[in-house]
Design a protein around this motif. Structure first.
Motif, PDB file in Angstrom:
ATOM      1  N   PHE A   1      34.758  32.772 -31.885  1.00 16.01           N
ATOM      2  CA  PHE A   1      33.519  32.080 -31.529  1.00 16.01           C
ATOM      3  C   PHE A   1      33.283  32.114 -30.020  1.00 16.01           C
ATOM      4  O   PHE A   1      32.152  32.342 -29.556  1.00 16.01           O
ATOM      5  CB  PHE A   1      33.578  30.626 -32.015  1.00 16.01           C
ATOM      6  N   LEU A   2      34.330  31.895 -29.252  1.00 20.32           N
ATOM      7  CA  LEU A   2      34.197  31.957 -27.792  1.00 20.32           C
ATOM      8  C   LEU A   2      33.782  33.351 -27.334  1.00 20.32           C
ATOM      9  O   LEU A   2      32.917  33.504 -26.466  1.00 20.32           O
ATOM     10  CB  LEU A   2      35.517  31.558 -27.133  1.00 20.32           C
TER      11      LEU A   2
ATOM     12  N   ALA B   1      29.459  28.135 -28.105  1.00 20.42           N
ATOM     13  CA  ALA B   1      30.815  28.129 -28.656  1.00 20.42           C
ATOM     14  C   ALA B   1      31.178  26.755 -29.202  1.00 20.42           C
ATOM     15  O   ALA B   1      31.790  26.637 -30.269  1.00 20.42           O
ATOM     16  CB  ALA B   1      31.817  28.556 -27.586  1.00 20.42           C
TER      17      ALA B   1
ATOM     18  N   TRP C   1      38.305  30.094 -33.505  1.00 21.99           N
ATOM     19  CA  TRP C   1      37.830  29.546 -32.244  1.00 21.99           C
ATOM     20  C   TRP C   1      37.738  30.627 -31.172  1.00 21.99           C
ATOM     21  O   TRP C   1      36.755  30.695 -30.429  1.00 21.99           O
ATOM     22  CB  TRP C   1      38.773  28.438 -31.762  1.00 21.99           C
TER      23      TRP C   1
ATOM     24  N   ALA D   1      30.115  33.922 -28.230  1.00 24.24           N
ATOM     25  CA  ALA D   1      29.234  33.114 -27.386  1.00 24.24           C
ATOM     26  C   ALA D   1      29.055  33.732 -26.004  1.00 24.24           C
ATOM     27  O   ALA D   1      27.940  33.822 -25.484  1.00 24.24           O
ATOM     28  CB  ALA D   1      29.784  31.697 -27.267  1.00 24.24           C
TER      29      ALA D   1
END
Length: 259
Positions: free
Chosen positions: A218-219, A238, A215, A222
Motif C-alpha cells: 500500500f505504501l 497509504a 502495508w 501510494a
C-alpha cells in the motif's frame, strides 16, 4: 429465472451449468481474446460516460475547484497552456467514466470467470457489482470532503511564508482528479478482500498474518501514483488503504464471533 428446490431463484439461470462442471478447457488464445473483449467493453462504457459528461466539464471544474481550494483571489486558476481548460474538462469526464467503469469492470471479470464458479460464488460476485459502484462513490466523496481540503490547507501552510502562491489549472486539477480517482479505486479494498474470502481464495487468518506485506504494498502504491512532492497526499492515501484493510479484517473477525 427458474425457481430452485429451496424456493429461491437462480439469478444466473440459463447462463451456465450448475457449477464448475460447466468449466471447459479453452486454448490460451481464446482466453486472451475473451479477456481483451471484456476489457474493451469496460473501455467503451467509460468512453460513453466520459462523452456524456464532457459538455458539462467546465461547470464541474468550477464546482470542484472552488469547493476544495481556499476562497479569494488566491484560488483563481492560472492557465499556462492553450489547451489547459479543454484537457481539464477531458480529465473530469474521464473521472466520471472511471467511477462508473468500476462496477462494469467487476461484472466483466465475473462473466470471464463465470464458467468456473460455483452457484454461491456467482451470487457473491454479482452482489459485488452494485457494491463496487457504492464504494467508488464513497471514495470520491471521501477525497472531496476530507482529503483534498486537507492537502490544499497543508499546501498553503507549507508555502505561504516563502512564496506567492498561484494555482495552475493543469497541475492542480491533475491532483484533484487523480486523488478522486485513486480513492474511488482504494475504496474497493474491502470489496475485494470480502470477495476473495467468500470465494475461498484466501482466509482472514492468512491476510492477518501477512498484513505487513500488504502495508508495504500500500505504501509503495501510494507513493508511486501520487503527484504530491511534499509527501502529504501519499501518506493520506497509504493511511486510508491500511485503515480500510484493517477495518475489513476487524469486521470479519467480529462477524465470525457473532451468533
Amino acid at each position: 429465472m427458474a425457481e430452485t428446490a429451496d424456493g429461491s431463484y437462480d439469478a444466473d439461470d440459463g447462463l451456465v451449468g450448475e457449477g464448475p462442471e460447466s468449466d471447459e478447457e479453452m486454448p490460451l488464445a481464446d482466453h486472451i481474446e475473451e479477456m481483451v473483449y471484456r476489457l474493451g467493453i469496460v473501455l467503451v462504457v467509460m468512453a460513453i460516460i466520459s462523452g456524456i459528461v464532457f459538455p458539462f466539464g467546465e461547470r464541474i471544474i468550477n464546482f470542484l475547484w472552488y469547493s476544495v481550494l481556499p476562497g479569494g483571489d488566491i484560488a483563481r486558476p492560472r492557465v499556462y497552456h492553450p489547451l489547459g481548460l479543454i484537457l481539464a474538462r477531458l480529465k473530469v469526464a474521464t473521472l466520471a467514466g472511471f467511477v462508473v467503469g468500476l462496477p462494469v469492470f467487476v461484472y466483466q471479470t465475473y462473466l470471464f470467470m463465470r464458467p468456473g464458479l460455483y452457484p454461491a460464488e456467482r451470487r457473491y460476485y454479482l452482489a459485488s457489482v452494485p457494491a463496487s459502484l457504492v464504494l467508488g462513490v464513497f471514495g470520491v466523496l471521501f477525497a472531496y470532503f476530507l482529503v483534498l481540503p486537507a492537502i490544499f490547507t497543508y499546501f498553503l501552510t507549507y508555502s505561504q511564508d516563502a512564496a506567492v502562491i498561484a494555482f495552475g489549472l493543469t497541475d492542480t486539477f491533475d491532483l484533484i482528479v487523480l486523488m478522486m480517482g485513486l480513492f474511488a479505486a482504494v475504496f474497493q479494498i474491502p470489496l475485494f478482500v470480502m470477495l476473495a474470502i467468500m470465494m475461498g481464495l484466501t482466509t482472514r487468518a492468512w491476510l492477518a498474518a501477512k498484513r505487513l506485506y500488504f502495508w508495504g504494498a500500500f505504501l509503495g502504491i501510494a507513493f508511486l501514483f501520487s503527484p504530491d512532492p511534499t509527501g502529504m497526499a501519499p501518506i493520506l492515501v497509504a493511511g486510508t488503504m491500511i485503515g480500510l484493510f484493517e477495518a475489513t479484517l476487524f469486521a470479519l473477525r467480529w462477524v465470525k464471533r457473532s451468533p
